[in-house]
Scaffold this active site. Structure first.
Site, PDB file in Angstrom:
ATOM      1  N   GLU A 189       9.848  16.139  15.265  1.00 27.00           N
ATOM      2  CA  GLU A 189      10.218  15.621  13.846  1.00 27.00           C
ATOM      3  C   GLU A 189       9.169  16.936  13.152  1.00 27.00           C
ATOM      4  O   GLU A 189       7.987  16.551  13.324  1.00 27.00           O
ATOM      5  CB  GLU A 189       9.829  14.366  13.365  1.00 27.00           C
ATOM      6  CG  GLU A 189      10.237  14.131  11.954  1.00 27.00           C
ATOM      7  CD  GLU A 189       9.804  12.840  11.360  1.00 27.00           C
ATOM      8  OE1 GLU A 189       8.941  12.255  11.816  1.00 27.00           O
ATOM      9  OE2 GLU A 189      10.750  12.359  10.826  1.00 27.00           O
TER      10      GLU A 189
ATOM     11  N   LYS B 248       0.807  -1.155  -0.068  1.00 25.08           N
ATOM     12  CA  LYS B 248       0.153   0.034   0.026  1.00 25.08           C
ATOM     13  C   LYS B 248       1.012   1.295  -0.083  1.00 25.08           C
ATOM     14  O   LYS B 248       1.726   1.543   0.908  1.00 25.08           O
ATOM     15  CB  LYS B 248      -0.834   0.024   1.119  1.00 25.08           C
ATOM     16  CG  LYS B 248      -1.929   1.256   1.234  1.00 25.08           C
ATOM     17  CD  LYS B 248      -2.760   1.527   2.488  1.00 25.08           C
ATOM     18  CE  LYS B 248      -1.645   2.494   3.127  1.00 25.08           C
ATOM     19  NZ  LYS B 248      -1.647   3.792   2.630  1.00 25.08           N
TER      20      LYS B 248
ATOM     21  N   GLU C  32      10.726   1.218   9.700  1.00 28.37           N
ATOM     22  CA  GLU C  32      11.595   2.618   9.336  1.00 28.37           C
ATOM     23  C   GLU C  32      10.796   3.731   9.727  1.00 28.37           C
ATOM     24  O   GLU C  32       9.767   4.083   9.070  1.00 28.37           O
ATOM     25  CB  GLU C  32      12.067   2.542   8.100  1.00 28.37           C
ATOM     26  CG  GLU C  32      12.840   1.379   7.384  1.00 28.37           C
ATOM     27  CD  GLU C  32      14.201   1.100   8.112  1.00 28.37           C
ATOM     28  OE1 GLU C  32      14.588   2.106   8.733  1.00 28.37           O
ATOM     29  OE2 GLU C  32      14.722  -0.023   8.117  1.00 28.37           O
TER      30      GLU C  32
ATOM     31  N   CYS D 228      13.352  11.231   5.966  1.00 28.44           N
ATOM     32  CA  CYS D 228      13.554  11.024   7.520  1.00 28.44           C
ATOM     33  C   CYS D 228      14.644  11.291   7.820  1.00 28.44           C
ATOM     34  O   CYS D 228      14.759  11.527   9.208  1.00 28.44           O
ATOM     35  CB  CYS D 228      13.136   9.374   7.423  1.00 28.44           C
ATOM     36  SG  CYS D 228      14.580   8.492   5.852  1.00 28.44           S
TER      37      CYS D 228
END
Ligand code: NAD
Length: 487
Positions: free
Chosen positions: A390, A183, A259, A293
């Site tokens: 983040e 997906k 991850e 990331c």
């Protein structure tokens, strides 16, 4: 030939790719193009029945094609043909990716697409080289560690590098002999659908790669909780990773690779080549407008060179070339959505209210679409929102230190440990600090990945579990069986 194109000229697939063909489905989630904020497409949402259909197809294809047990070189050759086709179809792939994502078409051709093809070849070569082991036992026994594919791997990818992320998941899973139900993010579906179509054209069994579109709550949950999915491989935020762990715990234990997010520091010592450091730091936070990331979002610089480095960064921040992702000259893309701009803006405001000084940016760029100016914040502390959270945007904080211990203490983030940068000409210091930095990747006198796919990537702390890329990623897609034969 120009790479620029008209975004309204493309015909965009709407459906799931199951059993080697597109199964059309009605659009349900309205999606906007970040470059001009135009609502241009609606994403279908695969429910549990469609996910069932994809998993059943994957299973049946594994049995009928014998993909996991054929001569491994046949897997290698098919995947190499697939990589060749990816390169041949680079323009189509780049347009399908650039139209609604944050990846500029020029960067896709020079970077993402070439790297994806190379990386698929890299994993394809493992198929007939990485084998089982005979182990030392007494003379009367034969001990072996055999490895075998899991079966159907469920993969879920984020929107920030859609094609590369799909490649990271598909390459090792297929080379290792599995089928995949994947997906992509609901915001960036097209390149993944086309990647699967190219695999069929290259001769991989139809039904080996199945793509289901949809959001996390419906489609993502149906994949991670499906009893026919033997292993889950996820890339995305730490919050979603944690929800996936909970769902897997609830629905049946299975292995997973996660991850997740990052808040990576960049340590600069006074003896560093400051020009090199400024260039690497600027591209480490401006690449994909900070939506990476491993974005190096926290500069930690030795006090006596802080002003010089800050000045060099402000100059580099002013030199961006923003533009729509479908223009060849664009090197600074938009932010993915209005919602993400709002979140970023509120973290910046809260950080300024808590005493920080904004040296550059801190506002939207005045053009259509979701563009935000590169932002530099000084005078932050370890508890400033922009240091803790983040942000996933072009926002860099600057903190200073006087000795190594202070630098390491600032670098150590309470939540994340994905990557770290270190700039110094002192080799001993570089090695000493590399050993102590709590990050899954450390870059010294550079920042960002190369095309050395042999280097695994993954996080410490809540930045993840397990690795993508490298030998680790291949092995993570095979389970091992210990065998002891009495002679
Ligand atoms: P996200 O977590 O919102 O979504 C990622 C994917 O997971 C999407 O496909 C989404 O639909 C799906 N999803 C969301 N909730 C789910 C659930 N409960 N169950 C199953 N699937 C679910 O992340 P995003 O905004 O798409 O991407 C940005 C994030 O990804 C950042 O945190 C970034 O650091 C991270 N990321 C990490 C890496 C890495 O290698 N560590 C690489 C790229 C991006």
């Amino acid at each position: 030939m120009t790479l620029s194109f008209d975004p309204d000229s493309l015909s965009l697939p709407k459906g799931h790719f199951i059993g080697g063909r597109l199964i059309e489905a009605p659009g349900q989630l309205p999606i906007e193009r970040p470059s001009d904020a135009k609502a241009y497409w609606e994403c279908p949402v695969a429910d549990a029945n469609i996910v069932d259909q994809a998993v059943d197809t994957a299973k049946k294809t594994l049995q009928e094609s014998r993909w996991g047990v054929i001569r491994p070189r046949e897997r290698t050759k098919a995947m190499q043909r697939w990589a060749d086709l990816i390169e041949q179809e680079a323009i189509t792939l780049a347009r399908l990716e650039a139209v609604g994502s944050t990846r500029p078409v020029g960067h896709l051709i020079a970077g993402d697409i070439a790297a994806t093809a190379e990386q698929i070849r890299f994993f394809a070569e493992f198929a007939d080289k990485e084998g089982s082991d005979l182990v030392p036992t007494d003379d009367g026994s034969l001990g072996m560690i055999m490895t075998e594919p899991y079966g159907v791997v469920g993969a879920i990818t984020p929107w920030n590098f859609p094609l590369s992320m799909a490649g990271w998941k598909l390459g090792p899973a297929l080379a290792a002999g599995n089928a995949v139900v994947l997906k992509p993010s609901e915001m960036t579906s097209f390149s993944t659908l086309f990647l699967a179509e190219l695999a069929v054209r290259a001769g991989l069994p139809a039904g080996l790669i199945n793509i289901v579109l949809g959001d996390g709550a419906t489609t993502g949950n149906a994949i991670t909780g499906h009893p026919g999915i033997a292993k889950v491989s996820f890339t995305g935020s730490t919050g979603a990773g944690s929800a996936i762990m909970a769902n897997i715990a609830r629905t049946g234990v299975k292995p997973m690779t996660l991850e997740l997010g990052g808040k990576s520091p960049q340590l600069v010592f006074a003896d560093a080549d400051l020009d090199l450091a400024a260039g690497a730091i600027a591209s480490g936070i401006l690449s994909n407008a900070g939506q990476a990331c491993v974005a190096g979002s926290r500069v930690i610089v030795e006090e006596r060179v802080a002003d010089a480095l800050t000045e060099a960064l402000v100059a580099r921040f002013a030199a961006i070339r923003p533009g729509p992702t479908w223009h060849q000259a664009t090197d600074y893309p938009p932010i993915i959505s209005e919602r993400q701009i709002g979140r970023m803006d509120s973290i910046i405001r809260a950080t300024i209210e808590s005493g920080a000084e904004c040296l550059s940016g801190g506002m939207r760029l005045g053009r259509e679409g979701y563009f935000y100016a590169p932002t530099l914040l000084r005078g932050v502390t370890a508890t400033s929102p922009a240091v803790l959270e983040e942000i996933f945007g072009p926002v860099l904080t600057i903190q200073t230190f006087e000795d190594e211990e202070a630098a390491l203490s600032l670098a150590d983030h309470p939540t994340y440990g994905l990557a770290a940068g270190l700039f110094t000409r002192d080799l001993s210091r570089a090695i000493r600090l590399t050993r102590r930095l709590q990050a899954g990747t450390v870059w010294v006198n550079r920042y960002g990945r190369s095309r050395d796919h042999i280097l695994p990537t993954g996080g410490y702390k809540q930045s993840g579990i397990g690795k993508d890329l490298g030998r680790d990623a291949y092995l993570a897609n095979r389970k091992s069986k210990s065998v002891l034969i009495s002679l």
